[in-house]
Design an enzyme around this catalytic site. Structure first.
Site, PDB file in Angstrom:
ATOM      1  N   PRO A  10      -0.506   2.278  -5.211  1.00 34.61           N
ATOM      2  CA  PRO A  10      -1.404   3.391  -5.471  1.00 34.61           C
ATOM      3  C   PRO A  10      -2.694   2.991  -6.179  1.00 34.61           C
ATOM      4  CG  PRO A  10       0.473   3.459  -6.958  1.00 34.61           C
ATOM      5  CD  PRO A  10       0.776   2.417  -5.922  1.00 34.61           C
ATOM      6  N   ASN A  11      -3.753   3.628  -5.755  1.00 38.46           N
ATOM      7  CA  ASN A  11      -5.099   3.500  -6.331  1.00 38.46           C
ATOM      8  C   ASN A  11      -5.800   2.194  -5.970  1.00 38.46           C
ATOM      9  OD1 ASN A  11      -5.010   6.055  -7.747  1.00 38.46           O
ATOM     10  ND2 ASN A  11      -3.481   5.096  -9.053  1.00 38.46           N
ATOM     11  N   ARG A  18     -13.241   1.684  -8.459  1.00 42.21           N
ATOM     12  CA  ARG A  18     -12.290   1.973  -9.541  1.00 42.21           C
ATOM     13  C   ARG A  18     -12.468   0.948 -10.667  1.00 42.21           C
ATOM     14  NH1 ARG A  18      -5.848   0.495  -9.361  1.00 42.21           N
ATOM     15  NH2 ARG A  18      -5.317   1.457 -11.355  1.00 42.21           N
ATOM     16  N   TYR A  23     -11.396  -4.389 -12.348  1.00 47.44           N
ATOM     17  CA  TYR A  23     -10.881  -4.841 -11.047  1.00 47.44           C
ATOM     18  C   TYR A  23     -11.932  -5.524 -10.177  1.00 47.44           C
ATOM     19  CZ  TYR A  23      -6.921  -1.933 -12.376  1.00 47.44           C
ATOM     20  OH  TYR A  23      -5.846  -1.400 -13.044  1.00 47.44           O
ATOM     21  N   ASN A  74       1.301  -6.066  -4.655  1.00 48.65           N
ATOM     22  CA  ASN A  74       0.662  -5.485  -5.834  1.00 48.65           C
ATOM     23  C   ASN A  74       1.068  -4.020  -5.829  1.00 48.65           C
ATOM     24  OD1 ASN A  74      -0.841  -4.440  -7.883  1.00 48.65           O
ATOM     25  ND2 ASN A  74      -2.737  -5.497  -7.338  1.00 48.65           N
ATOM     26  N   ALA A  77       0.674   0.766 -10.478  1.00 50.71           N
ATOM     27  CA  ALA A  77       1.405   1.309 -11.627  1.00 50.71           C
ATOM     28  C   ALA A  77       2.920   1.379 -11.390  1.00 50.71           C
ATOM     29  CB  ALA A  77       0.857   2.690 -11.974  1.00 50.71           C
ATOM     30  N   GLU A  96       4.550 -11.359  -6.772  1.00 49.22           N
ATOM     31  CA  GLU A  96       3.956 -10.216  -7.487  1.00 49.22           C
ATOM     32  C   GLU A  96       2.533 -10.593  -7.911  1.00 49.22           C
ATOM     33  OE1 GLU A  96       6.212  -9.150 -10.971  1.00 49.22           O
ATOM     34  OE2 GLU A  96       4.612  -7.852 -11.739  1.00 49.22           O
ATOM     35  N   HIS A  98      -1.157  -9.191  -9.721  1.00 49.58           N
ATOM     36  CA  HIS A  98      -1.992  -8.211 -10.427  1.00 49.58           C
ATOM     37  C   HIS A  98      -3.390  -8.773 -10.567  1.00 49.58           C
ATOM     38  CE1 HIS A  98       1.497  -5.851 -11.143  1.00 49.58           C
ATOM     39  NE2 HIS A  98       2.115  -6.935 -11.580  1.00 49.58           N
ATOM     40  N   ARG A 105      -4.005  -5.547 -21.699  1.00 48.55           N
ATOM     41  CA  ARG A 105      -4.398  -4.142 -21.565  1.00 48.55           C
ATOM     42  C   ARG A 105      -3.409  -3.249 -22.322  1.00 48.55           C
ATOM     43  NH1 ARG A 105      -5.374  -2.902 -15.458  1.00 48.55           N
ATOM     44  NH2 ARG A 105      -6.321  -1.049 -16.398  1.00 48.55           N
TER      45      ARG A 105
HETATM   46  C1  DQA Z   1      -2.672  -3.650 -11.257  1.00 48.21           C
HETATM   47  C2  DQA Z   1      -2.326  -3.407 -12.719  1.00 48.21           C
HETATM   48  C3  DQA Z   1      -1.554  -2.116 -12.891  1.00 48.21           C
HETATM   49  O1  DQA Z   1      -1.257  -1.903 -14.252  1.00 48.21           O
HETATM   50  C4  DQA Z   1      -2.386  -0.948 -12.397  1.00 48.21           C
HETATM   51  O2  DQA Z   1      -1.637   0.250 -12.491  1.00 48.21           O
HETATM   52  C5  DQA Z   1      -2.895  -1.146 -11.028  1.00 48.21           C
HETATM   53  C6  DQA Z   1      -3.394  -2.462 -10.646  1.00 48.21           C
HETATM   54  C7  DQA Z   1      -3.582  -4.879 -11.071  1.00 48.21           C
HETATM   55  O3  DQA Z   1      -3.722  -5.311  -9.940  1.00 48.21           O
HETATM   56  O4  DQA Z   1      -4.142  -5.383 -12.052  1.00 48.21           O
HETATM   57  O5  DQA Z   1      -3.004  -0.219 -10.235  1.00 48.21           O
HETATM   58  O6  DQA Z   1      -1.471  -3.890 -10.540  1.00 48.21           O
END
Ligand code: DQA
Length: 140
Positions: A10-11, A18, A23, A74, A77, A96, A98, A105
């Site tokens: 998500p997102n 964003r 990011y 990825n 959240a 995994e 990020h 953070r």
């Molecule tokens: C994320 C880190 C997560 O905490 C966040 O909710 C994301 C992106 C990252 O790629 O840094 O959506 O996975």
């Protein structure tokens, strides 16, 4: 060519606009183009997908498990709390990723329910982390 799925949660479709200070400025479309190209250089047939829906992500992870397809994951959240995603990911071989350094953070981002079963974890390397994940999978 060996298939690899890059699955973004998500997102992450909002990359580029964003929180660019966290990011970066690369959009999801550009990221997808770039990792497909990186994969080609490693003899990997990379497909990139993104969803806001947990059930969809679980179905994609099942598809990867059934097809024996390694995953770059990825989970956004969901990483921090979704046991359903963790259970589905555990059926696959996955790295995994990020983009941001989750340990620098908010406290809730330091916990990952995905890390225990990951074949590798790449954190805080920006969108270049996806390339590193592909390099790891191509070397396996
Ligand atoms: C994320 C880190 C997560 O905490 C966040 O909710 C994301 C992106 C990252 O790629 O840094 O959506 O996975």
């Amino acid at each position: 060519m060996r298939k690899v799925l890059v699955l973004n949660g998500p997102n992450l479709g909002r990359l580029g606009t964003r929180q660019p200070e966290i990011y970066g400025g690369v959009t999801h479309d550009l990221l997808a183009e770039h990792v497909v190209e990186t994969g080609q250089g490693m003899e990997l047939d990379v497909e990139v997908r993104q969803t806001e829906h947990e059930g969809q992500m679980i179905e994609w992870l099942h598809e990867a498990a059934d097809g024996d397809i390694p995953v770059v994951l990825n989970a956004g959240a969901w990483t921090h709390y979704s046991y359903a995603i963790a259970d589905a990911a555990a059926l696959t071989t996955y790295v995994e990723v990020h983009i941001s350094n989750v340990h620098a953070r908010e406290e809730f981002r330091s916990k990952s329910v995905l890390s225990a079963n990951a074949s590798g974890i790449i954190i805080g390397c920006g969108v270049g982390g996806y390339d590193l994940a592909l390099a790891h999978l191509s070397a396996m």
